[in-house]
Design a protein around this motif. Structure first.
Motif, mmCIF file in Angstrom:
data_model
loop_
_atom_site.group_PDB
_atom_site.id
_atom_site.type_symbol
_atom_site.label_atom_id
_atom_site.label_comp_id
_atom_site.label_asym_id
_atom_site.label_seq_id
_atom_site.Cartn_x
_atom_site.Cartn_y
_atom_site.Cartn_z
ATOM 1 N N ARG A 88 0.821 -1.208 0.000
ATOM 2 C CA ARG A 88 0.000 0.000 0.000
ATOM 3 C C ARG A 88 0.859 1.263 0.000
ATOM 4 O O ARG A 88 0.609 2.197 -0.759
ATOM 5 C CB ARG A 88 -0.927 -0.009 1.222
ATOM 6 N N THR A 89 1.880 1.331 0.831
ATOM 7 C CA THR A 89 2.695 2.546 0.936
ATOM 8 C C THR A 89 3.448 2.838 -0.353
ATOM 9 O O THR A 89 3.436 3.956 -0.876
ATOM 10 C CB THR A 89 3.697 2.410 2.097
ATOM 11 N N GLN A 90 4.103 1.795 -0.895
ATOM 12 C CA GLN A 90 4.861 1.990 -2.127
ATOM 13 C C GLN A 90 3.938 2.348 -3.286
ATOM 14 O O GLN A 90 4.249 3.208 -4.109
ATOM 15 C CB GLN A 90 5.630 0.714 -2.451
ATOM 16 N N SER A 91 2.789 1.705 -3.331
ATOM 17 C CA SER A 91 1.844 1.984 -4.406
ATOM 18 C C SER A 91 1.332 3.416 -4.341
ATOM 19 O O SER A 91 1.219 4.091 -5.360
ATOM 20 C CB SER A 91 0.669 1.007 -4.325
ATOM 21 N N THR A 92 1.032 3.900 -3.121
ATOM 22 C CA THR A 92 0.512 5.253 -2.971
ATOM 23 C C THR A 92 1.526 6.284 -3.433
ATOM 24 O O THR A 92 1.193 7.252 -4.122
ATOM 25 C CB THR A 92 0.120 5.505 -1.506
ATOM 26 N N ALA A 93 2.805 6.100 -3.057
ATOM 27 C CA ALA A 93 3.852 7.042 -3.465
ATOM 28 C C ALA A 93 4.023 7.044 -4.981
ATOM 29 O O ALA A 93 4.132 8.097 -5.612
ATOM 30 C CB ALA A 93 5.163 6.676 -2.776
ATOM 31 N N SER A 94 4.035 5.842 -5.573
ATOM 32 C CA SER A 94 4.196 5.757 -7.020
ATOM 33 C C SER A 94 3.000 6.366 -7.744
ATOM 34 O O SER A 94 3.157 7.040 -8.768
ATOM 35 C CB SER A 94 4.368 4.288 -7.416
ATOM 36 N N LEU A 95 1.807 6.137 -7.209
ATOM 37 C CA LEU A 95 0.611 6.693 -7.824
ATOM 38 C C LEU A 95 0.619 8.216 -7.757
ATOM 39 O O LEU A 95 0.208 8.891 -8.705
ATOM 40 C CB LEU A 95 -0.632 6.143 -7.121
ATOM 41 N N LYS A 96 1.104 8.764 -6.658
ATOM 42 C CA LYS A 96 1.187 10.224 -6.521
ATOM 43 C C LYS A 96 2.152 10.817 -7.549
ATOM 44 O O LYS A 96 1.884 11.872 -8.140
ATOM 45 C CB LYS A 96 1.643 10.590 -5.103
ATOM 46 N N ASP A 97 3.266 10.154 -7.775
ATOM 47 C CA ASP A 97 4.212 10.611 -8.799
ATOM 48 C C ASP A 97 3.562 10.618 -10.189
ATOM 49 O O ASP A 97 3.768 11.541 -10.983
ATOM 50 C CB ASP A 97 5.448 9.703 -8.813
ATOM 51 N N THR A 98 2.789 9.583 -10.462
ATOM 52 C CA THR A 98 2.111 9.511 -11.752
ATOM 53 C C THR A 98 1.091 10.624 -11.901
ATOM 54 O O THR A 98 0.966 11.250 -12.972
ATOM 55 C CB THR A 98 1.422 8.147 -11.910
ATOM 56 N N GLN A 99 0.347 10.911 -10.830
ATOM 57 C CA GLN A 99 -0.634 12.001 -10.868
ATOM 58 C C GLN A 99 0.048 13.339 -11.127
ATOM 59 O O GLN A 99 -0.439 14.162 -11.917
ATOM 60 C CB GLN A 99 -1.412 12.039 -9.557
ATOM 61 N N ASN A 100 1.182 13.579 -10.468
ATOM 62 C CA ASN A 100 1.930 14.824 -10.681
ATOM 63 C C ASN A 100 2.470 14.916 -12.110
ATOM 64 O O ASN A 100 2.534 16.005 -12.699
ATOM 65 C CB ASN A 100 3.084 14.919 -9.687
ATOM 66 N N ALA A 101 2.850 13.768 -12.682
ATOM 67 C CA ALA A 101 3.338 13.773 -14.065
ATOM 68 C C ALA A 101 2.222 14.175 -15.025
ATOM 69 O O ALA A 101 2.452 14.946 -15.969
ATOM 70 C CB ALA A 101 3.881 12.387 -14.423
ATOM 71 N N TYR A 102 1.022 13.675 -14.796
ATOM 72 C CA TYR A 102 -0.109 14.071 -15.645
ATOM 73 C C TYR A 102 -0.398 15.571 -15.509
ATOM 74 O O TYR A 102 -0.724 16.236 -16.498
ATOM 75 C CB TYR A 102 -1.353 13.273 -15.262
ATOM 76 N N LEU A 103 -0.280 16.108 -14.305
ATOM 77 C CA LEU A 103 -0.505 17.542 -14.092
ATOM 78 C C LEU A 103 0.553 18.380 -14.810
ATOM 79 O O LEU A 103 0.240 19.422 -15.400
ATOM 80 C CB LEU A 103 -0.512 17.867 -12.599
ATOM 81 N N LEU A 104 1.809 17.947 -14.741
ATOM 82 C CA LEU A 104 2.889 18.674 -15.416
ATOM 83 C C LEU A 104 2.653 18.688 -16.922
ATOM 84 O O LEU A 104 2.781 19.740 -17.577
ATOM 85 C CB LEU A 104 4.231 18.016 -15.088
ATOM 86 N N ALA A 105 2.311 17.546 -17.474
ATOM 87 C CA ALA A 105 2.035 17.483 -18.910
ATOM 88 C C ALA A 105 0.855 18.381 -19.278
ATOM 89 O O ALA A 105 0.883 19.079 -20.304
ATOM 90 C CB ALA A 105 1.751 16.035 -19.319
ATOM 91 N N ALA A 106 -0.181 18.395 -18.444
ATOM 92 C CA ALA A 106 -1.348 19.244 -18.714
ATOM 93 C C ALA A 106 -0.976 20.722 -18.687
ATOM 94 O O ALA A 106 -1.457 21.509 -19.513
ATOM 95 C CB ALA A 106 -2.444 18.963 -17.689
ATOM 96 N N GLY A 107 -0.118 21.127 -17.748
ATOM 97 C CA GLY A 107 0.308 22.519 -17.671
ATOM 98 C C GLY A 107 1.087 22.955 -18.898
ATOM 99 O O GLY A 107 0.881 24.062 -19.432
ATOM 100 N N ILE A 108 1.965 22.094 -19.403
ATOM 101 C CA ILE A 108 2.754 22.432 -20.595
ATOM 102 C C ILE A 108 1.857 22.533 -21.829
ATOM 103 O O ILE A 108 1.959 23.469 -22.634
ATOM 104 C CB ILE A 108 3.865 21.385 -20.807
ATOM 105 N N ILE A 109 0.943 21.579 -21.982
ATOM 106 C CA ILE A 109 0.035 21.590 -23.134
ATOM 107 C C ILE A 109 -0.879 22.819 -23.091
ATOM 108 O O ILE A 109 -1.146 23.454 -24.113
ATOM 109 C CB ILE A 109 -0.780 20.278 -23.175
ATOM 110 N N ALA A 110 -1.346 23.181 -21.897
ATOM 111 C CA ALA A 110 -2.198 24.366 -21.765
ATOM 112 C C ALA A 110 -1.438 25.631 -22.168
ATOM 113 O O ALA A 110 -2.004 26.539 -22.797
ATOM 114 C CB ALA A 110 -2.705 24.485 -20.335
ATOM 115 N N SER A 111 -0.153 25.708 -21.822
ATOM 116 C CA SER A 111 0.657 26.874 -22.197
ATOM 117 C C SER A 111 0.813 26.974 -23.720
ATOM 118 O O SER A 111 0.725 28.065 -24.304
ATOM 119 C CB SER A 111 2.034 26.789 -21.533
#
Length: 534
Positions: free
Chosen positions: A232-255
């Motif tokens: 559970r702990t490792q999965s949660t951390a990895s999932l959070k990284d993936t969520q942040n990656a999607y946000l970063l990509a969305a910010g660049i595309i929006a720009s």
């Protein structure tokens, strides 16, 4: 009364001695010169073409990644995810004719009739796009229902706003020039930039998200288990990284979205047809809609491209899952997407040359059908990365044709309509909006059905592998179903009546109509000037 006024003016001119009139005031018989062709500069074409990138940037990211994002990152169940995808696409399809109706009722402003829609929709669209890729912290126990409402709301909102951008932008094709050759050239520029936009969108979304791998879990026997059971702990951390990656990509595309819209607004000006500007007001929407839907070439064009567009959209929507689970290329699918889109980018100019040399209908048959043997190869071959890359590059050639040809042929249909109905201004947005409406609605049905099919096949969220029935379902969705749709589309396309000979006839007739309108406008101006002199 008109006769009397004409006689009075004529007698007044006759009473004035020639010596009284200065040389500059004497009525001069001006020889009518042929009107020069309206040439667009390369800068104009590039500024126009750049405006097509935002729709493709965001559409590519949503088309390739939204399904796997909802299932494996946002942790939405397959059934609610299928509802989100279907309702979002269906709503998007519904907003196209709605926006087309509103545009047809819009008045011409200093910026034009279409450009204000692009200006005001842009800032709201990028906010909604960013929120699609954001995973909120909902209260415990409400994640499923609240998450479903969140993604459904912002997906529908974004599709509405991007429609307010894309429908007027598509209709702008008819207002950048009155010359068919110039519009075709500008469309080729546009399609090249749009395919390049998909490359950029794929590179940004795929490479950034690919670096932060979504977690998948297995038990000791290698069977798939739910993420809440183990690590559970490792999965949660990895999932959070993936969520942040999607946000970063969305910010660049929006720009990039904002930058492209800014270039379009500054570099393009709408131009109104002379025979249209001489009419008092646009045709009522529903009257125009009835005429448009009764226009045979338009209906046949829609019928043909509806099926071929569906084929490519079905591949697009399921490609990431197919590469990840059926081919087991979890870390390669973003590179395969890049190979497809780069190949499409480089072959757009080749298809533009081909359609001008051999005709658009010939280009349709050869370009679209060339995807069939490669899809068959994908269905029959075993797992082989090199062969998959070869197929991806070859498939990009067909993708380029699918991008270019519909938008290159739609202006020909509108020209044909204007010849049959010369007193029907303001119908251009109806043509473009309903063309997009049918393709989007059908693609929404296909995406919803495909996600639902995965649910029936027992798709496992966040699994490192999937059951055999899921792999088989994905193979059918990416190979056999698109092949059948392509063949149906090509059969229907044989009914399309506008060939190269018909295009040349329409071009001559339209040029005569414009010269007549120009001559009428000049006559009115000459009469006004002579009256002021007298």
């Amino acid at each position: 009364m008109a006769k009397g006024e004409g006689a009075e003016s004529g007698s007044a001119a006759g009473l004035l001695p020639t010596s009284i009139l200065q040389a500059s005031e004497r009525p001069v018989q001006v020889k009518k010169e042929p009107k020069k062709k309206q040439q667009l500069s390369i800068c104009n074409k590039l500024c126009y073409a750049v405006g097509g990138a935002p729709y493709q940037l965001t559409g590519c990211a949503l088309g390739f990644f939204l399904q796997i994002y909802l299932l494996d990152v946002a942790k939405v169940e397959p059934l609610p995810a299928s509802i989100i995808l279907f309702v979002g696409r269906a709503w998007d399809a519904f907003t196209d004719p709605l926006v087309g109706f509103c545009i047809s009722k819009s008045s011409w402003t200093r910026l034009g009739r279409l450009m204000p829609w692009i200006i005001f929709s842009t800032p709201l669209a990028i906010i909604a796009y960013f929120l699609i890729w954001f995973v909120p912290d909902f209260p415990s126990g409400t994640e499923s229902s609240h998450g479903f409402l969140w993604y459904l709301l912002f997906y529908c909102l974004f599709e509405t706003l991007v429609t307010c951008f894309h429908v007027p932008y598509s209709a702008l094709t008819m207002f950048i020039s009155t010359e068919q050759s110039e519009r075709d050239s500008a469309t080729a520029y546009r399609m090249t930039v749009e395919v390049l936009g998909t490359v950029i969108g794929t590179a940004i979304q795929g490479q950034i998200v690919g670096q932060a791998k979504a977690p998948c879990l297995q038990d000791q026997n290698g069977s798939v288990v739910v993420s809440e059971v183990a690590n559970r702990t490792q999965s949660t951390a990895s999932l959070k990284d993936t969520q942040n990656a999607y946000l970063l990509a969305a910010g660049i595309i929006a720009s990039i979205y904002v930058l492209c819209a800014f270039i379009l607004i500054l570099g393009v000006r709408e131009q109104r047809e002379l025979y249209e500007s001489q009419q008092a007001e646009s045709m009522p929407f529903f009257q125009g809609l009835r005429l448009v839907m009764g226009h045979g070439p338009y209906v046949k064009l829609i019928a043909g491209f509806l099926f071929t567009s569906l084929a490519f959209m079905l591949v697009e929507g399921n490609f990431a899952l197919f590469c990840t689970y059926t081919l087991d290329f979890r870390n390669e699918f973003q590179n395969l997407l890049l190979a497809i889109m780069l190949s499409a980018t480089f072959t757009i100019p080749i298809w533009q040359w081909f359609l001008t040399r051999f005709g658009k209908k010939t280009a349709v048959y050869i370009g679209i059908s060339s995807a069939v043997p490669f899809l068959i190869l994908v269905a029959l071959m075993e797992r082989n990365l090199i062969v998959t890359y070869v197929v991806a590059v070859a498939a990009g050639v067909s993708v380029a044709a699918a991008f270019l040809l519909p938008w290159s042929m739609l202006p020909d249909v509108i020209d044909d309509f204007h010849l049959k109905h010369p007193h029907s201004p303001g119908t251009e947005p109806i043509f473009f909006s309903f063309y997009v409406f049918f393709t989007k609605f059908a693609s929404g049905v296909s995406l919803g059905v495909s996600t639902l099919s995965l649910d029936f096949a027992n798709y496992q969220r966040q699994g490192c592998s999937q059951p055999e029935q899921v792999k088989f379902t994905l193979k059918m969705l990416v190979t056999m179903a698109p092949i059948i749709l392509i063949l149906l589309g090509l059969l229907l396309f044989k009914l399309y009546p506008i060939d190269e000979e018909k295009r040349r006839q329409n071009k001559k007739a339209l040029q005569a109509l414009r010269e007549e309108a120009s001559s009428s406008g000049c006559s009115d101006t000459d009469s006004t000037e002579l009256a002021s002199i007298l």
